[in-house]
Design an enzyme around this catalytic site. Structure first.
Site, PDB file in Angstrom:
ATOM      1  N   TYR A   1       0.287  -1.118   0.125  1.00 25.46           N
ATOM      2  CA  TYR A   1       0.029   0.025   0.175  1.00 25.46           C
ATOM      3  C   TYR A   1       0.476   1.375  -0.143  1.00 25.46           C
ATOM      4  CZ  TYR A   1       1.202   0.201   4.638  1.00 25.46           C
ATOM      5  OH  TYR A   1       1.604   0.622   5.964  1.00 25.46           O
ATOM      6  N   CYS A   2       0.115   2.113  -0.907  1.00 28.32           N
ATOM      7  CA  CYS A   2       0.935   3.796   0.025  1.00 28.32           C
ATOM      8  C   CYS A   2      -0.025   4.807  -0.742  1.00 28.32           C
ATOM      9  CB  CYS A   2       1.492   4.228  -1.437  1.00 28.32           C
ATOM     10  SG  CYS A   2       0.780   3.620  -3.366  1.00 28.32           S
ATOM     11  N   THR A   3       0.038   5.958  -0.567  1.00 27.94           N
ATOM     12  CA  THR A   3      -0.463   7.072   0.093  1.00 27.94           C
ATOM     13  C   THR A   3      -2.209   7.295  -0.596  1.00 27.94           C
ATOM     14  OG1 THR A   3       1.381   8.311   0.649  1.00 27.94           O
ATOM     15  CG2 THR A   3      -0.958   9.372   0.545  1.00 27.94           C
TER      16      THR A   3
ATOM     17  N   GLY B   1      -1.975   4.405  -4.054  1.00 29.85           N
ATOM     18  CA  GLY B   1      -2.168   3.577  -4.693  1.00 29.85           C
ATOM     19  C   GLY B   1      -1.285   3.705  -5.911  1.00 29.85           C
TER      20      GLY B   1
ATOM     21  N   ILE C   1      -3.790   4.279   1.218  1.00 29.49           N
ATOM     22  CA  ILE C   1      -4.343   4.888   2.181  1.00 29.49           C
ATOM     23  C   ILE C   1      -5.689   5.719   2.124  1.00 29.49           C
ATOM     24  CG2 ILE C   1      -3.356   6.024   4.815  1.00 29.49           C
ATOM     25  CD1 ILE C   1      -0.713   4.940   3.220  1.00 29.49           C
TER      26      ILE C   1
END
Length: 313
Positions: free
Chosen positions: A176-178, A180, A205
């Site tokens: 995951y990241c901020t 996508g 997120i």
């Protein structure tokens, strides 16, 4: 002031004419009163803009008027004030820089997981959960049980994978990241490296916090964002962190109480790593900010400096 809409968006799509798209897009953003930064490259578009509801909707309508961007998705959060000072549309080689040739999410990408299905996936003990963000982002919030690679830059991620992960041992990987976008490239890279089952959180997120109720959330802490809010909480409202303009790390009230903190200049994380020339430049910038405030103006001079590299050890 009416509530400000902050829209984060990206799409990997071949834009052969991305240079020609810049000026019309900038004109639309300026006419809409939007502020922020959008990146255009051969591989697509990425960025965050803020403005009124009507203004943001007009920019999104312009983008979706291009058939190649008709299905572009975006994530929204809100603020009481514009979190950006200017509007910029930049031309880049990559819309998110990994630095590995041939990685193309349009060709091959991991399995998307909707926010509503994320908890069930990462609760599986056979799934290795990896945070693909940088160390300063991970430090203020993460999903329970996530592995922090301690990368200072997304360019460091491929080396982390090659040195610490094994396709034969790590059969199922979730990332995951901020918003996508980093996971799109990270998953494409890991598939090329031989990992067979690679999953990533669609919308990142921000989309998870938007769609998953707080009482059901597996997120802990706040989420770093790349604007003047610094972080957002689980309800996507402005968080509790400030930012050091010496190193751009998120800092707490305790950090600001340290004798190694100087407003606009340094914090406990960068106090011992600045050169005299850097410190003098940061102090002058802060002086100009204070003078502008006394005149009742907003200082929109130089942006914060590039993030400093940490010393080894």
């Amino acid at each position: 002031m009416n509530e400000i809409v902050v829209a984060a968006l990206y799409k990997f799509v071949t834009l052969e004419d991305y240079r020609e798209l810049r000026e019309p897009l900038l004109d639309v953003c300026l006419a809409a009163g939007a502020r922020g930064t959008l990146l255009l490259a051969h591989e697509g578009i990425n960025g965050t803009i803020a403005g009124s509801r009507q203004g943001i909707d007009s920019v999104l309508a312009h983008l979706r008027g291009d058939p190649r961007l008709a299905d572009i998705e975006h994530k929204e959060s809100f603020d009481d004030h514009l979190p950006f000072h200017r509007m910029k549309v930049k031309l880049k080689k990559e819309i998110v820089t990994m630095g590995v040739a041939g990685i193309d999410p349009n060709r091959r990408v991991g399995t998307y997981v909707q926010p509503r299905d994320w908890n069930a996936l990462v609760d599986d003990p056979e799934v290795l959960l990896i945070d693909t963000r940088n160390d300063y982002e991970c430090s203020i919030g993460s999903f329970r049980g996530a592995l922090d690679p301690h990368t200072e830059n997304f360019r460091d991620f491929p080396a982390f994978v090659r040195e610490h992960l094994d396709p034969a041992r790590h059969k199922r990987v979730a990332m995951y990241c901020t918003g996508g976008i980093r996971c799109e490239k990270a998953s494409a890279f890991m598939l090329d490296e031989g990992f067979e089952e690679v999953y990533h959180l669609q919308g990142g997120i921000l989309k998870y916090l938007e769609e998953v109720p707080v009482q059901d959330s597996a997120w802990e802490g706040e989420c770093f964002v790349f604007d003047n809010r610094v972080s957002v909480d689980q309800r996507l409202q402005k968080g509790s962190y400030d930012q050091c303009y010496g190193c751009r790390r998120p800092i707490t009230a305790a950090d600001k109480a340290s004798d190694r903190y100087e407003k606009g200049v340094c914090c406990p994380y960068c106090h011992d790593r600045q050169t005299p020339q850097q410190r003098a430049a940061f102090r002058e910038r802060q002086r100009q900010i204070e003078l502008a405030r006394l005149r009742g103006e907003r200082h929109v001079g130089a942006s914060p400096p590039p993030r400093q590299k940490q010393r080894a050890g």
